[in-house]
Scaffold this motif. Structure first.
Motif, PDB file in Angstrom:
ATOM      1  N   LYS A   1      -5.792   1.354   2.362  1.00  0.00           N
ATOM      2  CA  LYS A   1      -4.324   1.363   2.335  1.00  0.00           C
ATOM      3  C   LYS A   1      -3.753   1.884   3.651  1.00  0.00           C
ATOM      4  CE  LYS A   1      -3.636   1.675  -2.659  1.00  0.00           C
ATOM      5  NZ  LYS A   1      -3.010   2.425  -3.776  1.00  0.00           N
TER       6      LYS A   1
ATOM      7  N   ILE B   1      -3.949  -0.902   6.185  1.00  0.00           N
ATOM      8  CA  ILE B   1      -2.897  -1.900   5.950  1.00  0.00           C
ATOM      9  C   ILE B   1      -1.552  -1.370   6.442  1.00  0.00           C
ATOM     10  CG2 ILE B   1      -1.631  -3.180   4.179  1.00  0.00           C
ATOM     11  CD1 ILE B   1      -4.266  -3.000   2.481  1.00  0.00           C
ATOM     12  N   LYS B   2      -1.253  -0.121   6.098  1.00  0.00           N
ATOM     13  CA  LYS B   2       0.031   0.471   6.500  1.00  0.00           C
ATOM     14  C   LYS B   2       0.135   0.625   8.013  1.00  0.00           C
ATOM     15  CE  LYS B   2       2.915   2.516   4.221  1.00  0.00           C
ATOM     16  NZ  LYS B   2       4.288   2.163   3.783  1.00  0.00           N
TER      17      LYS B   2
ATOM     18  N   TYR C   1       1.442  -2.765   8.762  1.00  0.00           N
ATOM     19  CA  TYR C   1       2.686  -3.099   8.053  1.00  0.00           C
ATOM     20  C   TYR C   1       3.290  -1.815   7.482  1.00  0.00           C
ATOM     21  CZ  TYR C   1       1.091  -7.933   8.377  1.00  0.00           C
ATOM     22  OH  TYR C   1       0.664  -9.161   8.830  1.00  0.00           O
TER      23      TYR C   1
ATOM     24  N   LEU D   1       5.849  -1.705   4.222  1.00  0.00           N
ATOM     25  CA  LEU D   1       5.525  -2.197   2.880  1.00  0.00           C
ATOM     26  C   LEU D   1       5.870  -1.144   1.829  1.00  0.00           C
ATOM     27  CD1 LEU D   1       2.029  -3.932   3.202  1.00  0.00           C
ATOM     28  CD2 LEU D   1       4.241  -5.032   2.828  1.00  0.00           C
TER      29      LEU D   1
ATOM     30  N   ASP E   1       5.451   0.723  -1.858  1.00  0.00           N
ATOM     31  CA  ASP E   1       4.232   1.136  -2.563  1.00  0.00           C
ATOM     32  C   ASP E   1       3.728   0.021  -3.472  1.00  0.00           C
ATOM     33  OD1 ASP E   1       4.328   3.584  -1.316  1.00  0.00           O
ATOM     34  OD2 ASP E   1       5.244   4.633  -3.016  1.00  0.00           O
TER      35      ASP E   1
ATOM     36  N   HIS F   1       4.166  -3.275  -3.112  1.00  0.00           N
ATOM     37  CA  HIS F   1       3.570  -4.331  -2.301  1.00  0.00           C
ATOM     38  C   HIS F   1       2.247  -3.874  -1.693  1.00  0.00           C
ATOM     39  CE1 HIS F   1       7.650  -6.534  -1.701  1.00  0.00           C
ATOM     40  NE2 HIS F   1       6.975  -7.028  -2.727  1.00  0.00           N
ATOM     41  N   LEU F   2       2.166  -2.616  -1.291  1.00  0.00           N
ATOM     42  CA  LEU F   2       0.923  -2.092  -0.723  1.00  0.00           C
ATOM     43  C   LEU F   2      -0.208  -2.176  -1.741  1.00  0.00           C
ATOM     44  CD1 LEU F   2      -0.609  -0.714   1.568  1.00  0.00           C
ATOM     45  CD2 LEU F   2       0.201   1.489   0.687  1.00  0.00           C
ATOM     46  N   ASP F   3       0.077  -1.809  -2.986  1.00  0.00           N
ATOM     47  CA  ASP F   3      -0.945  -1.892  -4.034  1.00  0.00           C
ATOM     48  C   ASP F   3      -1.400  -3.330  -4.239  1.00  0.00           C
ATOM     49  OD1 ASP F   3      -0.855   0.827  -4.450  1.00  0.00           O
ATOM     50  OD2 ASP F   3       0.501   0.726  -6.161  1.00  0.00           O
TER      51      ASP F   3
ATOM     52  N   TYR G   1      -3.534  -4.394  -1.183  1.00  0.00           N
ATOM     53  CA  TYR G   1      -4.810  -3.663  -1.234  1.00  0.00           C
ATOM     54  C   TYR G   1      -5.792  -4.338  -2.190  1.00  0.00           C
ATOM     55  CZ  TYR G   1      -7.867   0.398  -2.215  1.00  0.00           C
ATOM     56  OH  TYR G   1      -8.933   1.245  -2.397  1.00  0.00           O
TER      57      TYR G   1
ATOM     58  N   VAL H   1       0.245 -10.767   3.275  1.00  0.00           N
ATOM     59  CA  VAL H   1       1.506 -10.048   3.475  1.00  0.00           C
ATOM     60  C   VAL H   1       2.634 -10.998   3.865  1.00  0.00           C
ATOM     61  CG1 VAL H   1       2.706  -8.280   4.816  1.00  0.00           C
ATOM     62  CG2 VAL H   1       0.335  -7.913   4.102  1.00  0.00           C
TER      63      VAL H   1
END
Length: 434
Positions: A197, A200-201, A204, A207, A209, A211-213, A216, A295
């Motif tokens: 995570k 990814i962050k 991006y 994002l 939480d 969308h991050l999940d 991921y 994404v």
């Protein structure tokens, strides 16, 4: 910011499918155009210039607000450039022949601020590895607090936290947390579990939480799980394979290992560390490609699919037909997931959208987990028939074709495509089929 027609239309709430009044083929006067006429406000959404908005101050202000809202939405899906400052931390992994799991793990770590572009030391000497700040795929220890991530221990049985349905799950990487994983985590899986995570962050940062999940889980399902399974010896199928695939990332990384008899023009064997650097970069290219698609394409598409699903009763009172403002977006995996999320019943049977030529398509939704079995196909007597012959059979003006398998058809007009879907649903209700 100027957006592509697809992204602008997909994320705007100002444009929807045509009005959905009851359709009667014999009473509607169809336009001679091959796709619907959009009014000025709708047309603005598809313009790549601002000249069309100069007709009035109100139009300009309206479009400015729309652009601003869309810019804010799209900023969530915009990748940033990482800092090139090199970290002083050292990453350790084993020497000798390499595989995709530690090559990917090293790439992931080097995306983090703490290990950005860190030096990689490849050794099996415990004393050398002790000097490293983080060690993966070697050492016989998995201890997150000590930053040691090996998976070769006898009693090791770590698996990814979120489950996946089964081996037939779709290519969009959608997950079902109620089932178990087929594979233990390899080195890349462990790194991804703890640092995925954050990686990814890093690319991006805006994002949410939620969308991050989603990202991921999808990246693991689409890319990392296969690396774990191959490295830990899990067969792709429980039955005999009819062919072998050697085009995947693990195979391509494996081919970067120096051959047993390989020498350069000076008769010297290749340098393993240099080849490992190539392997890690190769893994990074695949990771970035998968992440960028998820994404920047899949997430905006999910927004479109969800809006169409929530508006399904406006498309048709049956609630079994949805309409997208444009074609080409990935929708099946999102639809299955969102139907569960919103407890949709009855399930969607047909999806309407335009193709690149402007023809309206009516496509059957497949049974989840199946490639060719549809929830409901277009009528048998329409299949394999085209143009005027099809119009005569359907009594629906603008009917252009129905595939011989009945999974997709085309109509010149929106109203015609909608009626083709309606007739198919009504026929199944009359016959008592599902």
């Amino acid at each position: 910011m100027q957006l592509s027609p697809f992204l602008f239309s997909a994320l705007s709430t100002l444009r929807s499918c045509k009005p959905h009044a009851p359709f009667r083929p014999s009473s509607i006067a169809f336009s001679s155009l091959t796709k619907p006429i959009l009014d000025n406000s709708s047309f603005r959404l598809y313009s790549t210039t601002s000249s069309i908005n100069n007709n009035s101050n109100s139009n300009s202000n309206s479009n400015s607000n729309s652009n601003s809202n869309t810019d804010n939405i799209m900023s969530d899906f915009k990748r940033v450039k990482l800092d090139d400052a090199v970290s002083t931390k050292v990453i350790g992994t084993h020497s000798g022949s390499f595989q995709a799991d530690e090559a990917m793990g090293c790439f992931l770590l080097r995306q983090l601020p703490e290990y950005r572009l860190s030096k990689i030391v490849r050794s099996r000497d415990p004393k050398v590895l002790e000097t490293c700040d983080i060690v993966i795929d070697v050492g016989g220890v998995y201890d997150h607090e000590k930053k040691r991530y090996d998976h070769h221990q006898r009693d090791y049985d770590e698996r990814f936290d979120s489950g996946k349905k089964d081996a037939t799950a779709d290519a969009d990487g959608d997950a079902d947390a109620n089932s178990s994983r087929c594979t233990k985590l390899s080195a890349s899986g462990l790194v991804y579990r703890h640092y995925g995570k954050e990686a990814i962050k890093a690319h991006y940062p805006n994002l949410s939480d939620e969308h991050l999940d989603l990202v991921y889980a999808k990246i693991y399902n689409s890319l990392l799980e296969a690396l774990d399974a191959i490295d830990t010896g899990v067969e792709m199928s429980t039955t005999e394979l009819v062919y072998r695939d050697t085009t995947g990332l693990s195979s391509r990384v494996g081919r970067l290992n120096p051959r047993w008899n390989e020498v350069d023009e000076n008769g010297e064997p290749p340098d393993y560390d240099e080849r490992f650097a190539e392997a890690s970069n190769l893994c990074g290219e695949d990771f970035m490609a998968v992440m960028t698609k998820i994404v920047e394409s899949d997430l905006p598409a999910r927004e479109v699919v969800e809006k169409a699903l929530l508006d399904r009763l406006e498309t048709d009172p049956s609630g079994q037909i949805i309409c997208f403002p444009t074609g080409g977006l990935p929708w099946k995996g999102h639809l299955y997931e969102l139907e569960k999320l919103h407890k949709v019943e009855p399930l969607i049977k047909f999806v309407l959208y335009t193709d690149q030529g402007g023809m309206w398509r009516v496509q059957a939704v497949t049974v989840e987990g199946k490639a060719f079995e549809n929830r409901l196909g277009l009528p048998e007597e329409w299949r394999g028939v085209r143009d005027e012959d099809l119009e005569k059979i359907t009594s629906i003006k603008g009917s252009r074709f129905v595939h011989a398998a009945g999974f997709i058809g085309g109509n010149t007009y929106y109203e015609g495509s909608l009626e083709m879907a309606r007739v198919a649903i009504q026929a199944s209700t009359t016959s008592g089929s599902k």
